[in-house]
Motif scaffolding. Structure first.
Motif, PDB file in Angstrom:
ATOM      1  N   ALA A 172       7.219  -2.607  -2.358  1.00  0.00           N
ATOM      2  CA  ALA A 172       7.672  -1.399  -3.051  1.00  0.00           C
ATOM      3  C   ALA A 172       9.179  -1.193  -2.896  1.00  0.00           C
ATOM      4  CB  ALA A 172       6.923  -0.176  -2.532  1.00  0.00           C
ATOM      5  N   LEU A 196      -1.160   2.382  -3.827  1.00  0.00           N
ATOM      6  CA  LEU A 196       0.192   1.896  -3.523  1.00  0.00           C
ATOM      7  C   LEU A 196       0.386   1.534  -2.056  1.00  0.00           C
ATOM      8  CD1 LEU A 196       2.480   4.303  -5.607  1.00  0.00           C
ATOM      9  CD2 LEU A 196       1.887   1.928  -6.116  1.00  0.00           C
ATOM     10  N   LEU A 244       4.298   3.696  -9.064  1.00  0.00           N
ATOM     11  CA  LEU A 244       5.472   3.727  -8.186  1.00  0.00           C
ATOM     12  C   LEU A 244       6.556   4.625  -8.783  1.00  0.00           C
ATOM     13  CD1 LEU A 244       6.855   2.628  -5.619  1.00  0.00           C
ATOM     14  CD2 LEU A 244       7.764   0.764  -7.039  1.00  0.00           C
TER      15      LEU A 244
END
Length: 380
Positions: A111, A93, A194
């Motif tokens: 994100a 991520l 996420l």
């Protein structure tokens, strides 16, 4: 600034405590999923250090500025110390939490933008069709911002070939294109990871909330007094707004000195930093001290930026228009826009009637006042 259809994704989500005034909904507590994402992203930017370093712009000493951010610094340190070990379990991520410099309006990390896209329902399980729709819309919005098309033809994405074909037609840095390609390839794993990460981190942000509650409530009090966002912005000359009264508003902690908006199905959602209006007021009151004048003259002391001022004095323009007129890349224009915005020599124009474009124009009042201030140096 990223616009999206958030409301359609909130079905079934637990409604947070809110206050309804006129057509606006003001949330009385943070969106903890967003705060968790913004906290992680904060380690990759220098917002805190930058605002402390530029304390003179706000008419404050270094000690005074440091003191105003003491509680925030303490809160950030405590939350990060507990979040980072969790975050390190998700190495895939990281690239999505680093700032994506697509243009001045879309410079949030991917994100952050996707978390805003999902709102408080990100922890819910989404099937592949829903993920496809959301990621396709997200990538399409960015591509449309860079498109040379003057009409509002939407970019259609059905597969990776569509992504590559559209990206090959626009003037965007290769690193940014690669981010979008990676996002599309890894979209299912990205959303799953996420959601997992933020579900684990959000309670940590909430656990230490008592540190920031006083400052958060102060921001709420200011927002409570206003009938609409236009009223709040009316005192500041460097931003020109024409926003509807139909807004959902989240005060937020970790993006303390900024504001982002997204487009919902039938209204807009604004994320407003808890110190945003306080810093705007301080900066407005401190427009013409010696340090600010030097900074303003440095901003004007560049041939490209001077040409931009000439263009924006005639018409309001968005990034791609300026890039075309000056035969420069959008990334280069973005850099110069940020410098001019920092000195308030240009104005941001926000209009919910045309939410897909952020326009800029010369700040005539500021430039005129700057000229008068310089003149007063020899004719006091």
């Amino acid at each position: 600034m990223f616009f999206n259809w958030l409301l359609s994704l909130l079905k079934g989500a637990k409604a947070p405590e809110t206050r309804l005034f006129l057509k606006n909904i003001l949330h009385k507590s943070p969106n903890w999923l967003f705060e968790a994402a913004a906290c992680i992203a904060s380690q990759y930017n220098n917002d805190l250090e930058s605002i402390i370093e530029n304390h003179n712009r706000f008419g404050m000493t270094l000690e005074e500025m440091t003191e105003t951010l003491r509680k925030y610094s303490r809160y950030r340190e405590k939350v990060l110390s507990e979040i980072m070990p969790i975050y390190k379990e998700y190495p895939g991520l990281e690239k999505y939490f680093i700032d994506a410099k697509f243009n001045p309006e879309m410079n949030n990390p991917i994100a952050i933008s996707i978390t805003m896209y999902f709102g408080e329902s990100l922890s819910y399980t989404f099937d592949q069709t829903e993920v496809d729709e959301i990621i396709n819309d997200f990538i399409s919005d960015i591509i449309n911002e860079f498109s040379d098309q003057k009409d509002n033809v939407l970019t259609e994405i059905k597969n990776i070939n569509d992504v590559m074909n559209h990206l090959n037609k626009i003037d965007m840095e290769d690193a940014s294109k690669m981010q979008l390609v990676n996002l599309y390839y890894n979209r299912y794993d990205f959303i799953k990871e996420l959601a997992s990460l933020l579900a684990r981190c959000a309670p940590i942000c909430e656990k230490h909330y008592s540190i920031m509650k006083e400052d958060f409530d102060k921001a709420l009090k200011l927002l409570n007094k206003a009938n609409n966002l236009n009223e709040l912005f009316s005192s500041y000359s460097f931003i020109n707004v024409n926003l509807s009264d139909n807004f959902e508003i989240y005060p937020n902690i970790f993006c303390f000195n900024g504001m982002s908006m997204i487009e919902g199905k039938d209204h807009f959602i604004a994320y407003i930093g808890i110190y945003f209006f306080d810093y705007m007021e301080r900066k407005t009151k401190n427009r013409f001290n010696d340090n600010q004048i030097v900074g303003d003259l440095k901003a004007l002391g560049d041939g490209t930026r001077l040409k931009m001022i000439h263009l924006l004095a005639k018409n309001k323009m968005y990034v791609q228009e300026l890039a075309g007129a000056l035969e420069l890349t959008p990334a280069t224009i973005s850099h110069h826009i940020n410098v001019l915005l920092s000195s308030e020599l240009i104005i941001i124009t926000l209009d919910t009637d045309n939410p897909k474009k952020i326009y800029y124009k010369a700040n005539e009042d500021k430039i005129t006042s700057l000229g008068e201030t310089i003149k007063s140096l020899i004719n006091p």
